[in-house]
Design a protein around this motif. Structure first.
Motif, short mmCIF file in Angstrom:
data_model
loop_
_atom_site.label_atom_id
_atom_site.label_comp_id
_atom_site.label_asym_id
_atom_site.label_seq_id
_atom_site.Cartn_x
_atom_site.Cartn_y
_atom_site.Cartn_z
N ALA A 138 0.83 -1.20 0.00
CA ALA A 138 0.00 0.00 0.00
C ALA A 138 0.87 1.25 0.00
CB ALA A 138 -0.93 -0.01 1.20
N ALA A 139 1.91 1.29 0.83
CA ALA A 139 2.78 2.46 0.89
C ALA A 139 3.51 2.68 -0.43
CB ALA A 139 3.78 2.31 2.03
N VAL A 140 4.01 1.63 -1.01
CA VAL A 140 4.72 1.75 -2.29
C VAL A 140 3.73 2.15 -3.38
CG1 VAL A 140 5.98 0.47 -4.06
CG2 VAL A 140 6.59 0.20 -1.66
N GLY A 141 2.53 1.60 -3.35
CA GLY A 141 1.51 1.96 -4.34
C GLY A 141 1.11 3.43 -4.25
N VAL A 142 0.97 3.95 -3.03
CA VAL A 142 0.64 5.37 -2.86
C VAL A 142 1.78 6.24 -3.36
CG1 VAL A 142 0.26 7.16 -1.11
CG2 VAL A 142 -1.01 5.03 -1.00
N ALA A 143 3.02 5.86 -3.04
CA ALA A 143 4.17 6.64 -3.50
C ALA A 143 4.27 6.65 -5.02
CB ALA A 143 5.46 6.08 -2.89
N VAL A 144 4.07 5.52 -5.65
CA VAL A 144 4.10 5.45 -7.12
C VAL A 144 2.95 6.26 -7.71
CG1 VAL A 144 3.81 3.88 -9.08
CG2 VAL A 144 5.37 3.29 -7.22
N GLY A 145 1.79 6.22 -7.07
CA GLY A 145 0.65 7.01 -7.54
C GLY A 145 0.90 8.50 -7.47
N ILE A 146 1.51 8.96 -6.36
CA ILE A 146 1.83 10.38 -6.23
C ILE A 146 2.85 10.81 -7.27
CG2 ILE A 146 2.94 12.07 -4.70
CD1 ILE A 146 1.57 10.62 -2.36
N CYS A 147 3.86 9.98 -7.48
CA CYS A 147 4.87 10.29 -8.50
C CYS A 147 4.25 10.34 -9.89
CB CYS A 147 6.00 9.27 -8.46
SG CYS A 147 7.05 9.40 -7.01
N GLY A 148 3.39 9.40 -10.20
CA GLY A 148 2.72 9.39 -11.50
C GLY A 148 1.82 10.60 -11.68
N PHE A 149 1.09 10.97 -10.63
CA PHE A 149 0.22 12.15 -10.70
C PHE A 149 1.04 13.40 -10.96
CE2 PHE A 149 -1.53 15.81 -8.41
CZ PHE A 149 -2.70 15.99 -9.13
N GLN A 150 2.15 13.56 -10.24
CA GLN A 150 2.98 14.74 -10.41
C GLN A 150 3.61 14.78 -11.81
OE1 GLN A 150 2.92 17.17 -8.35
NE2 GLN A 150 4.43 18.44 -9.32
N LEU A 151 4.00 13.62 -12.32
CA LEU A 151 4.57 13.56 -13.66
C LEU A 151 3.54 13.98 -14.70
CD1 LEU A 151 6.90 12.61 -15.55
CD2 LEU A 151 5.77 10.40 -15.58
#
Length: 92
Positions: free
Chosen positions: A19-32
């Motif tokens: 869950a933590a890694v998924g949220v971090a990847v989601g935030i990075c993807g959103f910002q990109l």
């Protein structure tokens, strides 16, 4: 081999890590995606790149002052203001 890997990584104890890694990847993807699509300094198409440096201050202001920043602009920088004031304000 494959079943031992699945048994090792798909345990209930590992779900918070996923869950933590998924949220971090989601935030990075959103910002990109946000930077590529709405940043006035990023030009993806050839026509926009040929325009050179633009002095478009309104577009830059719109990009930098997004919804979240406008929402928290006049808020107190505390997480729980009522609990903070309860413990820090002197009792008269």
């Amino acid at each position: 081999m494959a079943s031992s890997t699945v048994n090792r990584w798909l345990r209930p104890e590992v779900y918070p890590l996923f869950a933590a890694v998924g949220v971090a990847v989601g935030i990075c993807g959103f910002q990109l995606v946000r930077n590529i699509c709405t940043n006035p300094e990023v030009r993806v198409t050839k026509e926009n790149r040929a325009a050179g440096v633009l002095d478009n201050f309104d577009e830059g202001e719109k990009y930098s002052q997004h919804f979240v920043r406008r929402f928290v602009r006049n808020k107190s920088p505390e997480i729980m203001p009522s609990i903070n004031s309860f413990f820090s304000d002197p009792k008269l």
